[in-house]
Design an enzyme around this catalytic site. Sequence first.
Site, PDB file in Angstrom:
ATOM      1  N   PHE A  37       0.961  -1.239  -0.044  1.00  0.00           N
ATOM      2  CA  PHE A  37      -0.020   0.255   0.135  1.00  0.00           C
ATOM      3  C   PHE A  37       0.914   1.324   0.049  1.00  0.00           C
ATOM      4  O   PHE A  37       0.775   2.050  -0.865  1.00  0.00           O
ATOM      5  CB  PHE A  37      -0.867  -0.001   1.188  1.00  0.00           C
ATOM      6  N   GLU A  83     -10.905 -12.433  12.081  1.00  0.00           N
ATOM      7  CA  GLU A  83     -11.420 -12.794  10.794  1.00  0.00           C
ATOM      8  C   GLU A  83     -11.351 -14.212  10.403  1.00  0.00           C
ATOM      9  O   GLU A  83     -12.123 -14.816  10.163  1.00  0.00           O
ATOM     10  CB  GLU A  83     -10.707 -11.856   9.761  1.00  0.00           C
TER      11      GLU A  83
END
Lengths: 443, 443
Positions: free
Chosen positions: A15, A171
Amino acid sequence: MSKTLHHVVIVGGGFAGLYAAKSLGNGPVKVTLIDKRNFHLFQPLLYQVATGSVSPANISSPLRSILRGYKNVQVLLEEVIGFDPQAQTLKTKGKELHYDSLVVATGVSHHYFGNDHWQQTAPGLKTVEDALEMRRRIFMAFEAAEKEPDPVKRQAWLTFVIVGGGPTGVELAGAIAELAYATLKQDFRNIDTGEAKILLLEGLDRVLPPYPEDLSAKAEASLTKLGVTVKTRTLVTNITDEIVTTKQGEEVEKIAAQTILWAAGVKASGLGRVLAEATGASLDRVGRVIVEPDLSLPNYPNIYVIGDLAHYAHQTGNPLPGIAPVAIQEGEFLAKYLQAKVQGEALPAFSYSDSGNLAVIGQNEAVVNLWGLKLTGPLAWLIWVFAHIYYLIEFDHKLVVMTQWAWSYFTRNRGARLITGEDGRVNQDMEPLAAIPEQVGKA
Amino acid sequence: MSKTLHHVVIVGGGFAGLYAAKSLGNGPVKVTLIDKRNFHLFQPLLYQVATGSVSPANISSPLRSILRGYKNVQVLLEEVIGFDPQAQTLKTKGKELHYDSLVVATGVSHHYFGNDHWQQTAPGLKTVEDALEMRRRIFMAFEAAEKEPDPVKRQAWLTFVIVGGGPTGVELAGAIAELAYATLKQDFRNIDTGEAKILLLEGLDRVLPPYPEDLSAKAEASLTKLGVTVKTRTLVTNITDEIVTTKQGEEVEKIAAQTILWAAGVKASGLGRVLAEATGASLDRVGRVIVEPDLSLPNYPNIYVIGDLAHYAHQTGNPLPGIAPVAIQEGEFLAKYLQAKVQGEALPAFSYSDSGNLAVIGQNEAVVNLWGLKLTGPLAWLIWVFAHIYYLIEFDHKLVVMTQWAWSYFTRNRGARLITGEDGRVNQDMEPLAAIPEQVGKA
């Protein structure tokens, strides 16, 4: 533009590095983005690859394809191995490259707190290969359980331990619970996948420690409702091939589990140490490079470290967290900062605008803490979905991922649960079959 | 139903085995489907994985998921290693299994005509791993060319030789031409991907030899228009790491190429030989098992071979081709045949209903020979697309694949071009980097 454009070399296409390169695209500088992989990976969704919801390519994009429109940006598929800050060069295995400004953004990898031998048994989740290995182990465990006549051994195959209660651990635990208790429920004949045990271990006193306390409590309640056993204040003291030893206060427990997944800690990429040795920069305890308010190194105003590899503590006294929004903002800031600098202007130092956190637990269930707003349940889940689609839109996968999600939403199926790789062809617990010798046809 | 249901054991979850299992689903028999992989692979689209259009999971489906609705069908993830036709058992590494009827459908693999050492240099395309290896080689070749200063070596990186002009070779050549001349055109800064050479070599006098001659001619014309150099009556006499030696009549040529892909021949899976040795059945010259008109073995009316592994020549005198429609029809026939047999009825022998052939060349370009209808161009392409979607509908991927195709159609992009696997992290032509030793944080 002059013939000798200012040359910005960016190491790492995550990123931070990618957003820096994009923001410098078509600007008054020449940019070289170096990565050892040919694609950018959207790491926040990597747990969905590990649990069979999407394919690696659905959450990755070729760097060349993302950057093809910027003629001043060149992509180089190389691995950087050294720096010479006096000569302003860096070395790859193949060549030496001169820079005017250097940006290092090679991120982090797993951290086993001095127990690196656990990695073999308890793999982490940072790369596409990591995710495919987790996927192989998870689905192979159900296959092995289906074939195991001994009930004790079978239960060990049906026990999944996730170490670390941060977003990735939460998650993973939620997704494996949905697999065992919904997706795979009808698939086997000898086992009831509903008998699977999913344990989420966290050393601190609650899951999602950076979140507000009430959201942590709601996340734990949602996980429990999904069937996950959440154990907080629980430290892992040993991991062997089939046993996780934990300590909760004075209580020691041994958990028999064939699948152990590591989501507990990260350490900086080794290139941070190489850079620190070359420049005299300081590293923090997990190896991140401590940077100045403008993200540069103390004695080298033309060398910058951004993203997860940077330790930036000028705003709050604590280092900024290793999450995508920080990396993106650092990359975008640096691009503007460098363009201004090249044009003889000066910009104020970096400052992170924190809009909050969000983590998904399962279908229709997420926790969101955005702009002071705290949400759980289906609305939080929708926000989570759209936030991720928004970022994926920047690349070219939104259509496919949206379709896949919509499809899984209605069918509760997970199509990408292939067992592939070296061990995908034979049973995990067996030696490879001897090659069958060449035959001579009889007819 | 009685307690001791007739037990049909099917080995292999390709088209033949899977359609047999599906058609026996909820029937008056007990079925065990054994495969060494946990998924069915839609092989006709495997070339799209190799060329970066779709992901493996988009053209695969977990066998358990496809068969979950049939409670009389059990899936077993095992590798079969032997048969005892007297005892009516088969052996896997882990166990022995009794059958009443045995169906063997383990297909074919590559055939290098006695030059098995070529496999290392010129991989074939049968498995997901094969496709990912081809994908890695194709995209790594462009990366290597981008970095190569020597023009002769660069051209070798930009030269792609496909050996074999059947449907797979034609599809690969067309897709690589589209990659080089369209998709990747803007992605590189040092090379012009338009300078890539794509050569398709075929030993016979035309590509797509089983098709009508005029369609072969049109396919060759379309390939040439796409930029592919088609060489017919051309035999490969040697393959080394960088050189393909060919012979066309008396003319010998040496082609410098770093990427050589094998689509020339297949031989039967080794389990065919194991079965033949146990039963005395005959094999043809590529190792396929010669079967009776009802697909059974001569002395064993309860053992059947179907799909690519079967040599069935009772209809035309020539063996049926190794294509999906034959495998599907054989699987469906056998299911009906066995159900009738169990109920004491008799059905007539197998007969293949040939509706024709179709192969895709590139965007808007295919050749179709269906029900006596010969077509080329966009309409043929549309028929090809819908025929494949029709078969994919049987599984659960049509939505995703359709979206991906629609997306690529409008953008000409190919999103799944990741370079992954063992060699995905470093440059192909370099040794792996020595591990960076554990660091101790300074801060």
